[in-house]
Design a protein around this motif. Structure first.
Motif, PDB file in Angstrom:
ATOM      1  N   LYS A 203       0.826  -1.199   0.000  1.00  0.00           N
ATOM      2  CA  LYS A 203       0.000   0.000   0.000  1.00  0.00           C
ATOM      3  C   LYS A 203       0.867   1.259   0.000  1.00  0.00           C
ATOM      4  CE  LYS A 203      -4.095   1.753   2.281  1.00  0.00           C
ATOM      5  NZ  LYS A 203      -5.029   1.576   3.384  1.00  0.00           N
ATOM      6  N   LEU A 204       1.979   1.238   0.741  1.00  0.00           N
ATOM      7  CA  LEU A 204       2.871   2.400   0.796  1.00  0.00           C
ATOM      8  C   LEU A 204       3.553   2.653  -0.546  1.00  0.00           C
ATOM      9  CD1 LEU A 204       4.510   1.814   4.289  1.00  0.00           C
ATOM     10  CD2 LEU A 204       2.795   3.513   3.682  1.00  0.00           C
ATOM     11  N   VAL A 205       3.800   1.593  -1.302  1.00  0.00           N
ATOM     12  CA  VAL A 205       4.389   1.746  -2.631  1.00  0.00           C
ATOM     13  C   VAL A 205       3.360   2.353  -3.577  1.00  0.00           C
ATOM     14  CG1 VAL A 205       5.333   0.507  -4.615  1.00  0.00           C
ATOM     15  CG2 VAL A 205       6.017  -0.143  -2.315  1.00  0.00           C
ATOM     16  N   ARG A 206       2.145   1.841  -3.544  1.00  0.00           N
ATOM     17  CA  ARG A 206       1.095   2.322  -4.438  1.00  0.00           C
ATOM     18  C   ARG A 206       0.739   3.789  -4.206  1.00  0.00           C
ATOM     19  NH1 ARG A 206      -2.964  -1.741  -3.195  1.00  0.00           N
ATOM     20  NH2 ARG A 206      -1.522  -3.441  -3.034  1.00  0.00           N
ATOM     21  N   ASN A 207       0.728   4.215  -2.948  1.00  0.00           N
ATOM     22  CA  ASN A 207       0.353   5.609  -2.693  1.00  0.00           C
ATOM     23  C   ASN A 207       1.548   6.561  -2.771  1.00  0.00           C
ATOM     24  OD1 ASN A 207       1.703   5.627  -0.218  1.00  0.00           O
ATOM     25  ND2 ASN A 207      -0.150   5.398   0.994  1.00  0.00           N
ATOM     26  N   GLY A 208       2.741   6.038  -3.070  1.00  0.00           N
ATOM     27  CA  GLY A 208       3.906   6.883  -3.285  1.00  0.00           C
ATOM     28  C   GLY A 208       4.715   7.204  -2.045  1.00  0.00           C
ATOM     29  N   SER A 209       4.367   6.610  -0.906  1.00  0.00           N
ATOM     30  CA  SER A 209       5.119   6.865   0.323  1.00  0.00           C
ATOM     31  C   SER A 209       6.524   6.264   0.273  1.00  0.00           C
ATOM     32  CB  SER A 209       4.378   6.304   1.536  1.00  0.00           C
ATOM     33  OG  SER A 209       3.167   6.988   1.727  1.00  0.00           O
ATOM     34  N   ILE A 210       6.687   5.197  -0.481  1.00  0.00           N
ATOM     35  CA  ILE A 210       7.992   4.552  -0.636  1.00  0.00           C
ATOM     36  C   ILE A 210       8.362   4.592  -2.108  1.00  0.00           C
ATOM     37  CG2 ILE A 210       9.227   2.359  -0.516  1.00  0.00           C
ATOM     38  CD1 ILE A 210       7.554   1.665   1.915  1.00  0.00           C
ATOM     39  N   SER A 211       9.556   5.120  -2.408  1.00  0.00           N
ATOM     40  CA  SER A 211       9.954   5.223  -3.811  1.00  0.00           C
ATOM     41  C   SER A 211      11.263   4.499  -4.122  1.00  0.00           C
ATOM     42  CB  SER A 211      10.087   6.689  -4.217  1.00  0.00           C
ATOM     43  OG  SER A 211      11.123   7.309  -3.478  1.00  0.00           O
ATOM     44  N   HIS A 212      12.027   4.148  -3.080  1.00  0.00           N
ATOM     45  CA  HIS A 212      13.316   3.491  -3.289  1.00  0.00           C
ATOM     46  C   HIS A 212      13.533   2.408  -2.236  1.00  0.00           C
ATOM     47  CE1 HIS A 212      13.868   7.231  -5.480  1.00  0.00           C
ATOM     48  NE2 HIS A 212      14.785   6.592  -6.173  1.00  0.00           N
ATOM     49  N   ALA A 213      14.381   1.440  -2.580  1.00  0.00           N
ATOM     50  CA  ALA A 213      14.743   0.374  -1.650  1.00  0.00           C
ATOM     51  C   ALA A 213      16.251   0.237  -1.627  1.00  0.00           C
ATOM     52  CB  ALA A 213      14.104  -0.938  -2.085  1.00  0.00           C
ATOM     53  N   GLY A 214      16.752  -0.337  -0.548  1.00  0.00           N
ATOM     54  CA  GLY A 214      18.194  -0.489  -0.440  1.00  0.00           C
ATOM     55  C   GLY A 214      18.593  -1.770   0.248  1.00  0.00           C
ATOM     56  N   ASN A 215      19.883  -2.044   0.213  1.00  0.00           N
ATOM     57  CA  ASN A 215      20.467  -3.199   0.866  1.00  0.00           C
ATOM     58  C   ASN A 215      21.199  -2.697   2.103  1.00  0.00           C
ATOM     59  OD1 ASN A 215      22.376  -5.251   1.612  1.00  0.00           O
ATOM     60  ND2 ASN A 215      22.016  -6.208  -0.369  1.00  0.00           N
ATOM     61  N   ALA A 216      20.724  -3.074   3.274  1.00  0.00           N
ATOM     62  CA  ALA A 216      21.288  -2.599   4.534  1.00  0.00           C
ATOM     63  C   ALA A 216      22.730  -3.052   4.732  1.00  0.00           C
ATOM     64  CB  ALA A 216      20.429  -3.068   5.705  1.00  0.00           C
ATOM     65  N   GLN A 217      23.100  -4.215   4.206  1.00  0.00           N
ATOM     66  CA  GLN A 217      24.464  -4.721   4.359  1.00  0.00           C
ATOM     67  C   GLN A 217      25.448  -3.996   3.452  1.00  0.00           C
ATOM     68  OE1 GLN A 217      25.608  -7.138   6.555  1.00  0.00           O
ATOM     69  NE2 GLN A 217      23.578  -6.850   7.441  1.00  0.00           N
ATOM     70  N   LEU A 218      25.051  -3.743   2.224  1.00  0.00           N
ATOM     71  CA  LEU A 218      25.949  -3.135   1.242  1.00  0.00           C
ATOM     72  C   LEU A 218      25.850  -1.614   1.194  1.00  0.00           C
ATOM     73  CD1 LEU A 218      25.405  -5.664  -1.685  1.00  0.00           C
ATOM     74  CD2 LEU A 218      27.261  -5.622  -0.010  1.00  0.00           C
ATOM     75  N   LYS A 219      24.791  -1.062   1.813  1.00  0.00           N
ATOM     76  CA  LYS A 219      24.557   0.387   1.818  1.00  0.00           C
ATOM     77  C   LYS A 219      24.390   0.942   0.401  1.00  0.00           C
ATOM     78  CE  LYS A 219      24.975   1.833   6.129  1.00  0.00           C
ATOM     79  NZ  LYS A 219      23.911   2.514   6.796  1.00  0.00           N
ATOM     80  N   ILE A 220      23.598   0.235  -0.414  1.00  0.00           N
ATOM     81  CA  ILE A 220      23.290   0.636  -1.779  1.00  0.00           C
ATOM     82  C   ILE A 220      21.775   0.777  -1.888  1.00  0.00           C
ATOM     83  CG2 ILE A 220      23.381  -0.040  -4.218  1.00  0.00           C
ATOM     84  CD1 ILE A 220      25.818  -1.776  -3.492  1.00  0.00           C
ATOM     85  N   PHE A 221      21.311   1.823  -2.590  1.00  0.00           N
ATOM     86  CA  PHE A 221      19.873   1.962  -2.799  1.00  0.00           C
ATOM     87  C   PHE A 221      19.588   2.183  -4.275  1.00  0.00           C
ATOM     88  CE2 PHE A 221      20.986   6.410  -2.895  1.00  0.00           C
ATOM     89  CZ  PHE A 221      20.025   7.009  -3.689  1.00  0.00           C
ATOM     90  N   GLY A 222      18.346   1.850  -4.673  1.00  0.00           N
ATOM     91  CA  GLY A 222      17.943   2.028  -6.058  1.00  0.00           C
ATOM     92  C   GLY A 222      16.433   2.061  -6.193  1.00  0.00           C
ATOM     93  N   LYS A 223      16.006   2.011  -7.431  1.00  0.00           N
ATOM     94  CA  LYS A 223      14.576   2.027  -7.734  1.00  0.00           C
ATOM     95  C   LYS A 223      13.950   0.705  -7.325  1.00  0.00           C
ATOM     96  CE  LYS A 223      15.157   5.104 -11.678  1.00  0.00           C
ATOM     97  NZ  LYS A 223      14.998   5.237 -13.127  1.00  0.00           N
TER      98      LYS A 223
END
Length: 69
Positions: free
Chosen positions: A2-22
């Motif tokens: 639901k948070l993705v659909r309403n635009g609250s979340i726009s990016h995700a990341g990898n906590a171990q590698l400290k990399i984020f993307g679409k």
């Protein structure tokens, strides 16, 4: 979801590698679920010390690598 659909979340990341993307990045989809973190926007990811993905955020990654960001 639901948070993705309403635009609250726009990016995700990898906590171990400290990399984020679409959210639709092929590289990001391969990461382990226990390493996933989500961000409201790019600024939030940068503020937490994450770097841009070299695949889905290529131009931002190049700027980060060259010290522009």
């Amino acid at each position: 979801m639901k948070l993705v659909r309403n635009g609250s979340i726009s990016h995700a990341g990898n906590a171990q590698l400290k990399i984020f993307g679409k959210l639709n990045c092929k590289s990001g989809k391969r990461m382990k679920k226990e390493n996933r973190v989500f961000f409201k926007n790019r600024d939030e990811a940068f503020s937490l010390g994450f770097r841009p993905c070299g695949h889905c955020l290529n131009s931002e990654y190049k700027n980060w690598k060259n010290g522009i960001i």
